[in-house]
Design a protein around this motif. Sequence first.
Motif, short mmCIF file in Angstrom:
data_model
loop_
_atom_site.label_atom_id
_atom_site.label_comp_id
_atom_site.label_asym_id
_atom_site.label_seq_id
_atom_site.Cartn_x
_atom_site.Cartn_y
_atom_site.Cartn_z
N TYR A 137 0.81 -1.13 0.43
CA TYR A 137 0.09 -0.42 -0.13
C TYR A 137 0.33 1.20 0.13
CZ TYR A 137 -3.88 -2.56 0.98
OH TYR A 137 -5.64 -3.44 0.05
N TYR A 138 1.63 1.68 0.82
CA TYR A 138 2.78 2.65 0.03
C TYR A 138 3.12 2.56 -1.04
CZ TYR A 138 4.58 3.59 5.51
OH TYR A 138 4.86 3.81 6.39
N ILE A 139 3.60 1.11 -1.53
CA ILE A 139 4.19 1.73 -2.82
C ILE A 139 3.00 1.41 -4.16
CG2 ILE A 139 4.99 -0.02 -5.23
CD1 ILE A 139 5.84 -1.32 -2.81
N ASN A 140 1.48 1.39 -4.15
CA ASN A 140 0.45 1.42 -4.48
C ASN A 140 0.15 2.46 -5.45
OD1 ASN A 140 -2.62 0.50 -5.21
ND2 ASN A 140 -3.19 2.76 -4.27
N MET A 165 12.04 9.74 -9.86
CA MET A 165 12.98 8.84 -8.77
C MET A 165 12.52 8.80 -7.83
SD MET A 165 15.03 12.36 -8.16
CE MET A 165 16.32 12.45 -7.16
N ALA A 166 11.19 8.87 -7.09
CA ALA A 166 10.64 7.96 -6.48
C ALA A 166 10.23 6.72 -7.14
CB ALA A 166 9.13 9.03 -5.98
N ALA A 173 14.07 -0.36 -6.86
CA ALA A 173 15.22 0.28 -5.89
C ALA A 173 14.65 -0.97 -4.56
CB ALA A 173 15.99 0.32 -5.39
N ALA A 174 13.78 -0.44 -4.04
CA ALA A 174 13.23 -1.35 -3.05
C ALA A 174 12.63 -2.71 -2.86
CB ALA A 174 12.18 -1.18 -1.84
N ILE A 219 11.30 3.55 0.92
CA ILE A 219 10.61 4.26 0.39
C ILE A 219 9.59 4.77 0.79
CG2 ILE A 219 7.46 2.94 0.43
CD1 ILE A 219 8.94 0.87 -1.33
N TRP A 220 9.81 5.52 1.53
CA TRP A 220 9.35 6.64 2.82
C TRP A 220 10.13 7.36 2.27
CZ3 TRP A 220 10.97 3.71 7.67
CH2 TRP A 220 10.15 3.25 7.65
N ALA A 221 11.14 7.25 1.44
CA ALA A 221 12.08 8.48 0.81
C ALA A 221 11.05 8.67 0.34
CB ALA A 221 13.15 8.46 0.30
N ALA A 222 11.25 7.88 -1.25
CA ALA A 222 9.92 7.66 -2.31
C ALA A 222 9.01 8.50 -2.14
CB ALA A 222 9.63 5.97 -3.14
N LEU A 223 8.25 8.67 -0.92
CA LEU A 223 7.39 9.34 -0.95
C LEU A 223 7.30 10.80 -0.52
CD1 LEU A 223 5.24 6.07 1.45
CD2 LEU A 223 5.20 6.97 -1.16
#
Length: 310
Positions: A111-114, A136-137, A143-144, A281-285
Amino acid sequence: MSSPADPDSVSPRGLVLVILTYVLWGFLPLYMKALAHVPPIEVVAHRVIWSLPIAAAVLIWQGRAAEVIAALRTPRLLAMAVLTAVLISANWLIYVWAIANDHAMEAALGYYINPLFSVFLGAVLLKERLGRTQRMAIALAAAAVVIMTVQAGRLPLVALGLTLSWGIYAYCKKSLPLGPNQGFTLEVLVLCPFAAAILLWLALTGQSHFGTGSGADTLLLLGCGVVTAVPLMLYANGAKLVRLSTVGILQYIAPTLIFLCAVLVFGEPFDQSRRIAFPLIWAALVLYSLGLWRQYGAARRKAAATGRMQ
């Protein structure tokens, strides 16, 4: 029915409804964990069956039941509803299985990636242009997934399954020319015959947990309708009153709470690959959220300039 809010305003009612929805979804693993001993297919069947009276009652109250009846008589709408019904039931099945089998952390990852997958879908299917922060996100999220795959020796299938099923469901849902409450009711109606057949077969073969096991099981299975239909309808009504950028950022509440449930309540391991993957993932978000706010700011400036020209 509430009218859409001014795009530059923040409706306190809408904000409360959206936040409440994500909090309810975030704590849903606690409810599903209590049903971990019940086969996921039975849990999903009860989610479908007991959602129908709630959804129908809301539509009757809103005076919109005729729209669903008309959609049932329209082959194109019915076919689209069958597709979205298959996708949402697949999503529910993966989610229930994940919680029951100690994969709540992987569900949180999905659900983070969604939202990033939705951006990717827009670029691939709708030819939407991606900004640098969005690219970049998506790269960080990819990568994760690669890191978790290499470390575990397998793809994070739960995370990918939830991301794909929900992301494609949301994309297809936009093409369904029905309001969110009507669309959900139509999907449940499509799924009801299959859910009823599953529950009947379980009852006839002595495998049902409804009315035959503990009283707690029966009550929890009955409650599946409430925990399924109520948050969806709260969200449908709240999202109309809150600007898209705000909804986009608030959606991280649910996977964050799922993640905390996995670590603090269920005791799932937070191993080395996850210690690397989740910060990525948190950095991507964060990058994704910055992109949303920049788009919103640019839209406001453009609207203001247009207003001055007029």
